[in-house]
Scaffold this motif. Structure first.
Motif, PDB file in Angstrom:
ATOM      1  N   TRP A 355     -80.683 -29.673  14.263  1.00 46.23           N
ATOM      2  CA  TRP A 355     -81.767 -28.706  14.089  1.00 46.23           C
ATOM      3  C   TRP A 355     -81.254 -27.284  13.945  1.00 46.23           C
ATOM      4  CZ3 TRP A 355     -87.350 -29.045  14.581  1.00 46.23           C
ATOM      5  CH2 TRP A 355     -87.830 -30.358  14.573  1.00 46.23           C
ATOM      6  N   PHE A 356     -80.130 -26.970  14.581  1.00 46.65           N
ATOM      7  CA  PHE A 356     -79.619 -25.593  14.594  1.00 46.65           C
ATOM      8  C   PHE A 356     -78.125 -25.570  14.233  1.00 46.65           C
ATOM      9  CE2 PHE A 356     -82.917 -26.058  17.868  1.00 46.65           C
ATOM     10  CZ  PHE A 356     -83.880 -25.177  17.381  1.00 46.65           C
ATOM     11  N   PRO A 357     -77.774 -25.980  13.022  1.00 43.41           N
ATOM     12  CA  PRO A 357     -76.346 -26.075  12.666  1.00 43.41           C
ATOM     13  C   PRO A 357     -75.625 -24.734  12.688  1.00 43.41           C
ATOM     14  CG  PRO A 357     -77.744 -26.339  10.715  1.00 43.41           C
ATOM     15  CD  PRO A 357     -78.655 -26.367  11.900  1.00 43.41           C
ATOM     16  N   ASP A 358     -76.359 -23.626  12.500  1.00 41.06           N
ATOM     17  CA  ASP A 358     -75.702 -22.311  12.417  1.00 41.06           C
ATOM     18  C   ASP A 358     -75.269 -21.766  13.772  1.00 41.06           C
ATOM     19  OD1 ASP A 358     -76.028 -22.305   9.685  1.00 41.06           O
ATOM     20  OD2 ASP A 358     -77.928 -21.200   9.759  1.00 41.06           O
ATOM     21  N   ILE A 359     -75.934 -22.180  14.841  1.00 43.17           N
ATOM     22  CA  ILE A 359     -75.611 -21.602  16.152  1.00 43.17           C
ATOM     23  C   ILE A 359     -75.113 -22.627  17.156  1.00 43.17           C
ATOM     24  CG2 ILE A 359     -77.269 -19.724  15.819  1.00 43.17           C
ATOM     25  CD1 ILE A 359     -79.120 -21.160  17.837  1.00 43.17           C
ATOM     26  N   ALA A 360     -75.341 -23.922  16.929  1.00 44.33           N
ATOM     27  CA  ALA A 360     -74.959 -24.948  17.899  1.00 44.33           C
ATOM     28  C   ALA A 360     -73.442 -24.938  18.114  1.00 44.33           C
ATOM     29  CB  ALA A 360     -75.414 -26.323  17.423  1.00 44.33           C
ATOM     30  N   GLY A 361     -73.044 -24.805  19.373  1.00 47.15           N
ATOM     31  CA  GLY A 361     -71.632 -24.868  19.713  1.00 47.15           C
ATOM     32  C   GLY A 361     -70.817 -23.635  19.373  1.00 47.15           C
ATOM     33  N   ARG A 362     -71.441 -22.496  19.071  1.00 45.64           N
ATOM     34  CA  ARG A 362     -70.680 -21.297  18.691  1.00 45.64           C
ATOM     35  C   ARG A 362     -70.015 -20.614  19.883  1.00 45.64           C
ATOM     36  NH1 ARG A 362     -73.926 -17.377  14.674  1.00 45.64           N
ATOM     37  NH2 ARG A 362     -72.510 -15.923  15.738  1.00 45.64           N
ATOM     38  N   ASN A 363     -70.508 -20.866  21.075  1.00 44.41           N
ATOM     39  CA  ASN A 363     -69.917 -20.334  22.305  1.00 44.41           C
ATOM     40  C   ASN A 363     -69.873 -18.805  22.360  1.00 44.41           C
ATOM     41  OD1 ASN A 363     -69.287 -22.776  23.765  1.00 44.41           O
ATOM     42  ND2 ASN A 363     -67.765 -23.175  22.164  1.00 44.41           N
TER      43      ASN A 363
END
Length: 512
Positions: A355-363
Motif C-alpha cells: 500500500w505504501f511502497p514509497d515510505i515502507a521501511g525507509r527508517n
C-alpha cells in the motif's frame, strides 16, 4: 546526574524559560523542526475566555458578537459545563503561545512542546499556510484593522459600522479565494495601500454603472452578456470581494471594512483544511518531546504520569454508540495516523509495502513526517496515508443510508481491499472543502433592469442549504448590495432547479 527541569507543580518565569530552551533543543536537534521565533505569554482564565470570544487573536476590532461569546463561555465555565484550553497559539511571526497561569509545570511543558514547537512548525512549513497567509504581517494588520474600525465608529456611528460588520461576518465563509494562483496576501502592504486606493476604486465601479442603460430607447440587449460579465469579473465565488469591488452604493469606508473581514477570513482559511493534520502534528511532537525528556531524566516519573493522563484525555475517541460521540476527534485521528506512519516507516508488513511502497521501511521517521506535514492537507492526508492496519484498529466501516437508492441502512464497505479503499475515500471526503462547503457563485447582474444580483448554488448529492440560514445570510447580502438578490439551487447531476430564493434589501446604505 541530569538536572530536573522542575520539581513539583510550581513554576516561575525562569522555569518556563528553562522548559522552553530544553524543548527547543529536542525539537530542533532531534526532531529537525523548523519554527518561527517563539513568544510565550501567560494569561488568566478570564483572559483565555476573552481570547475565545475573538477567535483567539491578540488584537481585534470591537464587535458586539465577541461580548456575546464571552458571556456564554464564561457562564458555561463558571457552571462547570465546559473546560478551557490549556493554550492558544497564533500563526504569526513571532509565534505567540498563550499559557494558562493555572497550569502545573508539567502542563506548561506539555503545551510549550505542543504549541510553541508542534503547531509552530506546522504553521511555518505547511504549503497551505505558506501559500495563503502572511505570518510576518498579521499582527500589524490586526492593529490597523482595530484602529480603522474604531475610527469608522467615531465618524459614522457605531450602529452603521456594526450593520456592515454583521453582514460581512455572515458572508465571511464566502469571502476567500479557494484556488492557487492568487497573489499571496502581504498584510503590511495592504495597510499601506488602504489610504491610497479610494479614488481609483470609485472611478472603477462608477465606470461600470455608467454603462447601465438609462434612456427609454435602450434595451437589455444594449449591454452584451459577455461584456457585462467581463466588467464584473463573473462568475465569482468570493462574495465579499465582489461586493467590495462592485456594490454600487457602498461608501469607501464600508468597502474597507469588507476588505478587512475578507483578509482575516483568508488568514483562517488554511486552518479549516488542516485540523486533523495540525492537531495530529502538535500531539505527535509533544508526545515525542515529553517521552525524550523523561528518558533523559529531565522530568520525573510522577511528572510523566501526569502528562500521560492529560495526553490520553486529549486523544480519547468515543465509540460510535457512545453518547459522547460527535464524529472523529481530530487529535485522536491525527495522532493515530502519525504513529501509524512511524510504524510503516520502521516496521512495515507486507501489506504496508504493497500500500505504501514509497515510505515502507525507509527508517527515516522524521524525514517522512516532515514531508507529510509540509505537503498535504486533511483530505489528501487521509486519502493517501490511512492504512488498512489502522482501519482495522479503529474498526472503521461504511454505512449506506440513501433511501432513494436502497431501503434501509446497509453496510457498504467492510475489511477487504475494496472496502478499505472505499472507507478511505469516503472519510477523506469529510475533510474536502470542495465537497463539504457549498459551491455558491455570483453568476450575473441585471444591469439593464432592476439590478438584481443573481447567485447559483451547485448542489452536490442533494445537500441543499438550510432554508432559514440561507434567508438570513442572503438578507445580509441584499443589504450590502442594496438591490434584490436571488439564489437558485441547481442539482449538479441533472441541472434541475431545486429551489429559488429572492430577497429584498431592508436597509439603505450609510452616506459616504
Amino acid at each position: 546526574m541530569t538536572e530536573l527541569l522542575f520539581e513539583g507543580a510550581d513554576w516561575n518565569f525562569s522555569t518556563l524559560q528553562r522548559i522552553h530552551d530544553t524543548c527547543e533543543t529536542v525539537a530542533q536537534r532531534e526532531l529537525g523542526l523548523d519554527t518561527y521565533p517563539n513568544q510565550i505569554e501567560v494569561i488568566t482564565a478570564e483572559q483565555m475566555l476573552d481570547a475565545y470570544s475573538s477567535v483567539g487573536m491578540p488584537l481585534f476590532y470591537k464587535h458586539w458578537s465577541f461580548g456575546k461569546h464571552f458571556a456564554f463561555h464564561e457562564a458555561s465555565y463558571r457552571k462547570g459545563l465546559m473546560g478551557l484550553a490549556y493554550e492558544i497559539v497564533i500563526n504569526s511571526s513571532p509565534c505567540i503561545s498563550y499559557l494558562m497561569e493555572e497550569n502545573t509545570a508539567t502542563m506548561q511543558t506539555l503545551v510549550i512542546a505542543h504549541a510553541a514547537f508542534g503547531h509552530n512548525h506546522f504553521f511555518k512549513n505547511n504549503y497551505l499556510f505558506k501559500q495563503w497567509t502572511d505570518a510576518d504581517g498579521i499582527l500589524d494588520y490586526l492593529e490597523f484593522a482595530r484602529g480603522y474600525v474604531s475610527h469608522c465608529e467615531e465618524r459614522h456611528g457605531r450602529v452603521a459600522v456594526e450593520q456592515t460588520l454583521d453582514a460581512a461576518h455572515a458572508l465571511m465563509s464566502h469571502g476567500v479565494d479557494r484556488y492557487p494562483g492568487k497573489k499571496k496576501l502581504d498584510f503590511r502592504e495592504e495597510e499601506k495601500r488602504a489610504g491610497k486606493r479610494r479614488l481609483y476604486e470609485e472611478s472603477a465601479f462608477n465606470d461600470l454603472w455608467r454603462t447601465v442603460p438609462s434612456g427609454p430607447a435602450k434595451t437589455r440587449a444594449t449591454l452584451s452578456v459577455e461584456r457585462r460579465r467581463a466588467l464584473l469579473g463573473l462568475p465569482q465565488e468570493n462574495l465579499l470581494y465582489f461586493l467590495e469591488k462592485s456594490a454600487p452604493r457602498l461608501a469607501p469606508w464600508q468597502r474597507e471594512l469588507l476588505r478587512i473581514v475578507r483578509h482575516i477570513a483568508q488568514y483562517f482559511y488554511p486552518q479549516g483544511q488542516t485540523k486533523v493534520m495540525n492537531e495530529g502534528t502538535a500531539t505527535y511532537v509533544h508526545y515525542e518531546i515529553m517521552n525524550r525528556l523523561h528518558r533523559q531524566g529531565r522530568i520525573t516519573d510522577g511528572n510523566f504520569l501526569e502528562f500521560l493522563q492529560s495526553h490520553t484525555n486529549v486523544v480519547f475517541q468515543p465509540d460510535f454508540d457512545d453518547p459522547r460521540f460527535s464524529g472523529f476527534n481530530p487529535y485522536a485521528l491525527g495522532f493515530a495516523m502519525m504513529q501509524d506512519i512511524e510504524r510503516i516507516v520502521t516496521q512495515p508488513s507486507e501489506e504496508d509495502r504493497e500500500w505504501f511502497p514509497d515510505i515502507a521501511g525507509r527508517n527515516d521517521v522524521m524525514g517522512v513526517l516532515r514531508d507529510v506535514w509540509a505537503n498535504y492537507r486533511d483530505e489528501s492526508f487521509v486519502s493517501q496515508f490511512l492504512s488498512p492496519h489502522l482501519m482495522r484498529q479503529l474498526r472503521l466501516f461504511h454505512l449506506h443510508d440513501n433511501p432513494s437508492d436502497r431501503a434501509g441502512i446497509l453496510v457498504d464497505a467492510i475489511h477487504d481491499e475494496r472496502g478499505y479503499r472505499r472507507i478511505r475515500r469516503e472519510l477523506s471526503r469529510q475533510y474536502d472543502v470542495g465537497y463539504i462547503d457549498p459551491n455558491i457563485e455570483v453568476i450575473d447582474v441585471d444591469l439593464a433592469g432592476d439590478r438584481r444580483l443573481m447567485l447559483r448554488h451547485t448542489v452536490v448529492k442533494g445537500a441543499q442549504l438550510n432554508e432559514s440560514d440561507a434567508k438570513r445570510v442572503l438578507q445580509h447580502l441584499a443589504d450590502l448590495w442594496t438591490y434584490d438578490v436571488s439564489l437558485v439551487e441547481i442539482d449538479a447531476a441533472t441541472d434541475k432547479v431545486m429551489k429559488e430564493y429572492v430577497i429584498n434589501p431592508r436597509i439603505q446604505p450609510a452616506a459616504a
